[in-house]
Design an enzyme around this catalytic site. Sequence first.
Site, PDB file in Angstrom:
ATOM      1  CG  HIS A 289     -36.519 109.644  97.765  1.00  0.00           C
ATOM      2  ND1 HIS A 289     -37.209 109.573  96.586  1.00  0.00           N
ATOM      3  CD2 HIS A 289     -35.244 109.274  97.468  1.00  0.00           C
ATOM      4  CE1 HIS A 289     -36.385 109.165  95.626  1.00  0.00           C
ATOM      5  NE2 HIS A 289     -35.186 108.989  96.137  1.00  0.00           N
TER       6      HIS A 289
ATOM      7  CG  HIS B 193     -42.748 112.429  96.747  1.00  0.00           C
ATOM      8  ND1 HIS B 193     -42.321 111.731  95.667  1.00  0.00           N
ATOM      9  CD2 HIS B 193     -43.946 112.926  96.394  1.00  0.00           C
ATOM     10  CE1 HIS B 193     -43.229 111.800  94.697  1.00  0.00           C
ATOM     11  NE2 HIS B 193     -44.221 112.525  95.114  1.00  0.00           N
TER      12      HIS B 193
ATOM     13  CG  HIS C  41     -31.077 111.553  96.593  1.00  0.00           C
ATOM     14  ND1 HIS C  41     -31.029 111.762  95.244  1.00  0.00           N
ATOM     15  CD2 HIS C  41     -31.777 110.400  96.767  1.00  0.00           C
ATOM     16  CE1 HIS C  41     -31.674 110.774  94.629  1.00  0.00           C
ATOM     17  NE2 HIS C  41     -32.134 109.933  95.537  1.00  0.00           N
ATOM     18  CD  GLU C  42     -31.782 108.293  99.846  1.00  0.00           C
ATOM     19  OE1 GLU C  42     -33.000 108.084  99.725  1.00  0.00           O
ATOM     20  OE2 GLU C  42     -30.943 107.922  98.988  1.00  0.00           O
TER      21      GLU C  42
END
Length: 679
Positions: free
Chosen positions: A473, A476, A469-470
């Site tokens: 990010h 991105h 998940h991290e």
Amino acid sequence: MSNPLLAETELPLFSQIKPSHIQPAIKALLKENRQTTEALLASIQEYTFENLVWPLEILDDRLDSIWGLVSHLSSVQDSPELRSVYEALLPLMSDYYSEMGQHEPLYKAFLDIKNSRQYKDLNLSQQKIIENALRDFKLSGVSLDKEKRDRIKELNSELSELENKFEKNILDATDHWTLHITDSERLKGLSPHTLAITKAAGENSQKEGWLITLDYPTYDAIMRCAEDRELRKEVYRGYQTLASNQAPTQDWDNGPLMVEILNKKQELAELLGFKDYAEYSLVTRMLKSSKEVMDFLNEMVEHIQERANKDLEEIKAFALEEFQMKEVEAWDLRYLSESLREKRFSISEEDCRLYFSEKNVLEGLFTIAKELYGISIQEIRNFEGWHEGVKLFEVRDENNQLRGKFYIDLYARVHKRKGAWCGSCKTRAKKINGEIISPIAYIICNFRAKTEDEAEGLLSHDEVITLFHEFGHCLHDILTKVDYPSISGGNGVSWDAIELPSQLMEHWCWEKEAVDLISKHQTTGVCLPETLFLRLKKSKNFQIGLGLMRQLEFSLFDFELHLQRDIKEYSDIQAILDKVRVKTALIPPPTFNRFQNSFTHIFSGGYAAGYYSYLWSEVLSEDAYELFKRKREVFDQEVAKRFLKDILEQGGSREFMDLFVEFRGRKPDVKALLKSLDL
Ligand SMILES: [Zn+2]
């Protein structure tokens, strides 16, 4: 002597930065920024993007990244010296931002550019920056009279201090709570790892036996595994009353701060002409009205209600049959759920950990990223971190172009903020001379630390999901191709869409081909066997009804709270939560429960009236993933390249709905989420 915070090095000089460097550096930057802004405004005949907006972007970016570094240190390395410096600077930073947001000549200069003939020749990113700026001037109160503007400035400053205090209270309350255990019987059910960690904590405090603390991995282990019901209750009570008037000491009670924070936010919203804080927040979101948000959440409650009831009945029946437990209490739920999961799927988290060592998970994750996006990730060895466990990596694309770097800091320790997050250390930016500043991100987690016997950290499957998940990010932030910092990476992206890249990345934790790449048994060296994987996958949606209901409870509580215009005292907050719980809490929590007093997301973490973003992003990510799965290929490079081009590289350069439609071919559809949940 030069100040290491202001050194123009590519990487921050962590080992040299001392709290004493911070004030002079920030004060110098604030002064320089103010002077340069005035000088620009005064010297330019005709304002353009190139001569005004771009230089200001670079100026703000430098301040943001150095201030970001200070906030980062205060999250991962809290100390009394750092804290007092940070707190002293908060109002100065807040005043600076308010001042720039309310700067009339600056606002007029932006308006001039917007109304100039040049505007239509600017590219979409450049136009977006100007539109965002004009919107933000309004949201700072630029057109209001002086009295109102001053009040807004005051409110912003007070809010930043209150939010910081809210967070530090939780940190202190957590660090000060311990439970000393001398009778090993009480620890039945806990893994050798948890026993070793709590034993070591005891030794560190010169105590015989074991010392239980409230860091998340320990709390989680007790809730899931401790057979002693009273122990679970005690630890649950400790955790769920943190920073409240129900805690053993009232020193860190967040209650009064919460009332103040909510009132100041409401006042701020009203001054700016909004009915409530929710309406104010939605100006920059993908969902545009409170009705849209509430309809979405209520619709989800309706879809999930039946499933959640069924989940609970199942737990109750199991509790009675297996443990002769007539009443299921809040501190039993995780334990029962974990026991039932183990029984039904023959999976234990501890067994799974043996397959997921830090080294293999990272190597596998990087291979997955390469398969999808064609990027190569290499570890960098010689660098200065803020802690001995920190690692640094660089990311290159297919043309061997450097795209960015990222740090990771995976394990829980004292003086480190709870939770997991990805922060930006440097944002991608193009300087006026054409030089590109490449982005750098931080991935911070609070995973279970390794014991002295373990060569490296072993992750649970849940922790693997958090890391993915991290990392989403981080992609991105790093893969962006936008040149202007205020809209590059995650900057300028609607808050309710920000979780799309991260939640999308989680999907590969559930694909066999991907799991083969990240798993390798500690002793046998084989990857996670097919049978175990299938059982894990089957358990994915186990008790999902109850889990989602809890997410809905958080989301509804948050949103209802920010629709309220009249919070007089703490009991008003409790009343809203109680009202939401009539719908969502299938087992009423005990009256001492004050989870809201450590709900940092909404009281200090930027998710105010925005917690629904997790669920909304879930809709986006399931809908996006459906496209990835269309050809039944786990690594569909064609779709991945489109996701890279349409979403990851674009940052906040356009409205997120437009980016999504470009990628997906239509607007998001809630059905994909319901399908993925087997609803
Ligand atoms: Zn996230």
